[in-house]
Design a protein around this motif. Structure first.
Motif, PDB file in Angstrom:
ATOM      1  N   PRO A 251      -1.657   1.779   6.346  1.00  0.00           N
ATOM      2  CA  PRO A 251      -0.422   1.412   7.054  1.00  0.00           C
ATOM      3  C   PRO A 251      -0.277   2.026   8.435  1.00  0.00           C
ATOM      4  CG  PRO A 251       0.065   3.161   5.540  1.00  0.00           C
ATOM      5  CD  PRO A 251      -1.402   2.882   5.374  1.00  0.00           C
ATOM      6  N   ASP A 252      -1.284   2.811   8.895  1.00  0.00           N
ATOM      7  CA  ASP A 252      -1.166   3.385  10.242  1.00  0.00           C
ATOM      8  C   ASP A 252      -1.086   2.286  11.302  1.00  0.00           C
ATOM      9  OD1 ASP A 252      -1.297   5.929   9.196  1.00  0.00           O
ATOM     10  OD2 ASP A 252      -3.476   6.056   9.375  1.00  0.00           O
ATOM     11  N   THR A 253      -1.752   1.184  11.038  1.00  0.00           N
ATOM     12  CA  THR A 253      -1.688   0.031  11.938  1.00  0.00           C
ATOM     13  C   THR A 253      -0.916  -1.081  11.252  1.00  0.00           C
ATOM     14  OG1 THR A 253      -3.823   0.603  12.908  1.00  0.00           O
ATOM     15  CG2 THR A 253      -3.019  -1.637  13.258  1.00  0.00           C
ATOM     16  N   ASP A 254       0.141  -1.556  11.907  1.00  0.00           N
ATOM     17  CA  ASP A 254       0.990  -2.607  11.343  1.00  0.00           C
ATOM     18  C   ASP A 254       0.501  -3.967  11.837  1.00  0.00           C
ATOM     19  OD1 ASP A 254       2.961  -4.245  10.386  1.00  0.00           O
ATOM     20  OD2 ASP A 254       4.578  -3.413  11.626  1.00  0.00           O
ATOM     21  N   PRO A 255       0.090  -4.850  10.936  1.00  0.00           N
ATOM     22  CA  PRO A 255      -0.380  -6.182  11.371  1.00  0.00           C
ATOM     23  C   PRO A 255       0.749  -7.099  11.842  1.00  0.00           C
ATOM     24  CG  PRO A 255      -0.388  -6.054   8.991  1.00  0.00           C
ATOM     25  CD  PRO A 255      -0.031  -4.680   9.481  1.00  0.00           C
ATOM     26  N   GLY A 256       2.006  -6.731  11.627  1.00  0.00           N
ATOM     27  CA  GLY A 256       3.127  -7.525  12.108  1.00  0.00           C
ATOM     28  C   GLY A 256       3.813  -8.320  11.017  1.00  0.00           C
ATOM     29  N   LYS A 257       4.945  -8.922  11.391  1.00  0.00           N
ATOM     30  CA  LYS A 257       5.743  -9.710  10.465  1.00  0.00           C
ATOM     31  C   LYS A 257       4.958 -10.939  10.018  1.00  0.00           C
ATOM     32  CE  LYS A 257      10.355 -11.691   9.943  1.00  0.00           C
ATOM     33  NZ  LYS A 257      11.655 -11.972  10.605  1.00  0.00           N
ATOM     34  N   GLY A 258       5.076 -11.269   8.724  1.00  0.00           N
ATOM     35  CA  GLY A 258       4.380 -12.430   8.185  1.00  0.00           C
ATOM     36  C   GLY A 258       2.995 -12.113   7.669  1.00  0.00           C
ATOM     37  N   ALA A 259       2.625 -10.809   7.661  1.00  0.00           N
ATOM     38  CA  ALA A 259       1.277 -10.421   7.233  1.00  0.00           C
ATOM     39  C   ALA A 259       1.134 -10.533   5.714  1.00  0.00           C
ATOM     40  CB  ALA A 259       0.983  -9.000   7.691  1.00  0.00           C
ATOM     41  N   VAL A 260      -0.085 -10.813   5.256  1.00  0.00           N
ATOM     42  CA  VAL A 260      -0.422 -10.762   3.835  1.00  0.00           C
ATOM     43  C   VAL A 260      -1.215  -9.480   3.592  1.00  0.00           C
ATOM     44  CG1 VAL A 260      -0.347 -13.222   3.370  1.00  0.00           C
ATOM     45  CG2 VAL A 260      -2.439 -12.242   4.282  1.00  0.00           C
ATOM     46  N   LEU A 261      -0.876  -8.809   2.461  1.00  0.00           N
ATOM     47  CA  LEU A 261      -1.475  -7.517   2.139  1.00  0.00           C
ATOM     48  C   LEU A 261      -2.230  -7.608   0.817  1.00  0.00           C
ATOM     49  CD1 LEU A 261       1.671  -5.334   3.027  1.00  0.00           C
ATOM     50  CD2 LEU A 261      -0.238  -5.953   4.539  1.00  0.00           C
ATOM     51  N   LEU A 262      -3.141  -6.681   0.621  1.00  0.00           N
ATOM     52  CA  LEU A 262      -3.983  -6.700  -0.585  1.00  0.00           C
ATOM     53  C   LEU A 262      -3.176  -6.532  -1.865  1.00  0.00           C
ATOM     54  CD1 LEU A 262      -7.019  -4.601   0.695  1.00  0.00           C
ATOM     55  CD2 LEU A 262      -6.970  -7.058   0.250  1.00  0.00           C
ATOM     56  N   ASN A 263      -2.056  -5.827  -1.804  1.00  0.00           N
ATOM     57  CA  ASN A 263      -1.264  -5.583  -3.015  1.00  0.00           C
ATOM     58  C   ASN A 263      -0.229  -6.667  -3.301  1.00  0.00           C
ATOM     59  OD1 ASN A 263       0.596  -5.096  -1.025  1.00  0.00           O
ATOM     60  ND2 ASN A 263       1.072  -2.978  -1.624  1.00  0.00           N
ATOM     61  N   MET A 264      -0.222  -7.738  -2.529  1.00  0.00           N
ATOM     62  CA  MET A 264       0.756  -8.802  -2.735  1.00  0.00           C
ATOM     63  C   MET A 264       0.277  -9.766  -3.823  1.00  0.00           C
ATOM     64  SD  MET A 264       2.055  -9.983   1.070  1.00  0.00           S
ATOM     65  CE  MET A 264       3.147  -8.980   2.066  1.00  0.00           C
ATOM     66  N   PRO A 265       1.187 -10.198  -4.681  1.00  0.00           N
ATOM     67  CA  PRO A 265       0.831 -11.222  -5.665  1.00  0.00           C
ATOM     68  C   PRO A 265       0.695 -12.581  -4.986  1.00  0.00           C
ATOM     69  CG  PRO A 265       3.162 -10.704  -5.817  1.00  0.00           C
ATOM     70  CD  PRO A 265       2.584  -9.732  -4.835  1.00  0.00           C
ATOM     71  N   PRO A 266       0.044 -13.512  -5.667  1.00  0.00           N
ATOM     72  CA  PRO A 266      -0.155 -14.843  -5.062  1.00  0.00           C
ATOM     73  C   PRO A 266       1.138 -15.517  -4.608  1.00  0.00           C
ATOM     74  CG  PRO A 266      -1.544 -14.600  -6.983  1.00  0.00           C
ATOM     75  CD  PRO A 266      -0.660 -13.396  -6.955  1.00  0.00           C
ATOM     76  N   SER A 267       2.239 -15.348  -5.343  1.00  0.00           N
ATOM     77  CA  SER A 267       3.496 -16.014  -4.974  1.00  0.00           C
ATOM     78  C   SER A 267       4.012 -15.525  -3.629  1.00  0.00           C
ATOM     79  CB  SER A 267       4.551 -15.779  -6.055  1.00  0.00           C
ATOM     80  OG  SER A 267       4.804 -14.392  -6.210  1.00  0.00           O
ATOM     81  N   ILE A 268       3.878 -14.226  -3.353  1.00  0.00           N
ATOM     82  CA  ILE A 268       4.326 -13.682  -2.072  1.00  0.00           C
ATOM     83  C   ILE A 268       3.397 -14.147  -0.947  1.00  0.00           C
ATOM     84  CG2 ILE A 268       4.793 -11.585  -0.760  1.00  0.00           C
ATOM     85  CD1 ILE A 268       6.805 -12.163  -2.959  1.00  0.00           C
ATOM     86  N   ILE A 269       2.110 -14.188  -1.239  1.00  0.00           N
ATOM     87  CA  ILE A 269       1.152 -14.676  -0.233  1.00  0.00           C
ATOM     88  C   ILE A 269       1.471 -16.121   0.133  1.00  0.00           C
ATOM     89  CG2 ILE A 269      -1.262 -15.306   0.150  1.00  0.00           C
ATOM     90  CD1 ILE A 269      -2.041 -12.805  -1.427  1.00  0.00           C
TER      91      ILE A 269
END
Length: 408
Positions: A251-269
């Motif tokens: 999290p030191d670098t923020d990819p910005g609003k609307g980003a998808v993360l490795l810990n997100m479930p498919p529904s959030i992605i």
């Protein structure tokens, strides 16, 4: 008584009778009458001449414009004695009549030889040149000059000549850099993707004005994301969603609003994908913003590519990690895929950026095609504006990125 003597008469004196006096008076009256009649006649003649003179003066004082007076002076001059000075007057008169400024005479040179010659260099549009020569020639001929008209006008007389030179406006030949480059059908191909669009409207407009088919990769949820997409489409450019994905430094670098993360479930992605696309509108394709961690995960790339299929069939792996599997997963999904092979503006100066572009040209020649990525920055846009023509001069065709995306 002595006789009285009469006094003696003085010699030379004669006494006149009354009848003589009357005759003399009549003669004087007749002579005076004649003189008076003559005086009256002379006075009448004088007054008549004076009146006639006044009438002539009145006629001469008839209201005339200065122009008509000059014209009368010019055209009534004795043909045999007309000089170049009269020709000069005629020229100025015609120019005045036609509303041609004296500033169009670029130079006037008089040769003061035995037969003077005045040479004029006059810059005029073709129609004005025709009007000037058409009006001037008969006036010069009336002054006794013999005229010759070709591209220029010359008039020669007994007392000198005038020459009117009308220089032809030179049309500049297109410079070599402006000449279109004709490339063979099998020429190597280069596609350019510009990331991080959506921050600047002025830069977006300049990018859209570039004649080559560069691609806008627009970050969602930026102040000008939607407007930038409209500018790109209006300019006939390809529009990509620059999809934010988790980098290795998160999290030191923020990819910005609307980003998808490795810990997100498919529904959030899926929800992130939907929201991002709504910001941009109709897509031609998408690529990843950051994502060095996310693109290394085959599972997560399968999820995001699966959700994005309903919006586009094209994905370009920005290749921010040497371990990225995104391109291979894209091919397995049956989509059109491509992979970035060079970032051109890791240093923000024109010399560096042009060097990287030309390195890309050599790679395209070697491999047949190449995709490379830059960013929406002042130096990058300026370099593209100035140097993309160099790419085609080097024998490489600049194409839309969709032309280089392919299926398995």
């Amino acid at each position: 008584m002595a006789e009285r003597k009469k006094p003696a008469r003085k010699p030379g004196r004669r006494r006149t009778t009354g009848a003589g006096k009357t005759a003399s008076s009549k003669q004087l009256y007749i002579l005076g009458g004649i003189l008076a009649a003559v005086l009256v006649l002379l006075l009448g003649i004088y007054l008549g001449m004076k009146a006639a003179g006044k009438g002539e003066l009145t006629e001469k004082k008839e209201i005339k414009s200065p122009l008509s007076s000059v014209q009368e002076e010019v055209v009534t001059k004795d043909n045999k004695s007309a000089t170049v000075e009269e020709a000069d007057k005629a020229l100025k008169l015609v120019m005045f009549n036609l509303g041609i400024s004296s500033e169009t005479i670029k130079s006037r040179k008089m040769d003061d030889g035995s037969v003077p010659v005045i040479t004029y260099v006059i810059s005029l549009p073709e129609d004005k040149k025709d009007e000037l020569t058409e009006e001037l020639r008969p006036m010069l001929e009336n002054l006794g000059f013999k005229t010759t008209l070709s591209d220029n006008l010359s008039a020669s007389g007994e007392n000198g000549s005038i020459i009117l030179i009308f220089p032809v406006e030179k049309t500049e030949k297109p410079k070599d850099k402006d000449k279109p480059v004709v490339l063979p059908a099998d020429a190597p191909k280069l596609a350019i993707l510009i990331d991080d669009c959506g921050y600047s409207v002025p830069l977006a407009k300049r990018l859209a004005a570039i004649k080559y088919p560069v691609t806008f990769a627009i970050l969602p949820h930026l102040p000008h994301d939607t407007e930038t997409a409209e500018i790109a489409r209006a300019g006939g450019k390809t529009v990509f969603l620059h999809f934010p994905m988790e980098p290795l430094s998160y999290p030191d670098t923020d990819p910005g609003k609307g980003a998808v993360l490795l810990n997100m479930p498919p529904s959030i992605i899926e929800a992130q994908a939907d929201n991002n696309v709504k910001r941009i509108g109709k897509l031609d394709g998408f690529n990843n913003h950051m994502g060095s961690a996310f693109t290394e995960s085959e599972t997560k790339m399968e999820q995001v590519l699966g959700f994005m299929k309903k919006y586009t069939d094209t994905y370009i792996d920005s290749y921010t990690s040497g371990k990225s599997v995104a391109y291979d997963v894209c091919l397995k999904q049956g989509m059109k895929c491509g992979q970035n092979r060079k970032f051109i503006d890791n240093e923000n100066n024109e010399t560096y950026i042009r060097k990287k572009i030309m390195e890309g040209v050599e790679l395209a020649k070697k491999n047949g095609s190449l995709i490379m990525i830059g960013h929406l920055r002042e130096e990058t846009v300026r370099t593209l504006e100035k140097h993309l023509a160099d790419v085609e001069k080097a024998g490489v065709r600049i194409v839309s990125i969709k032309e280089l995306a392919h299926r398995k």
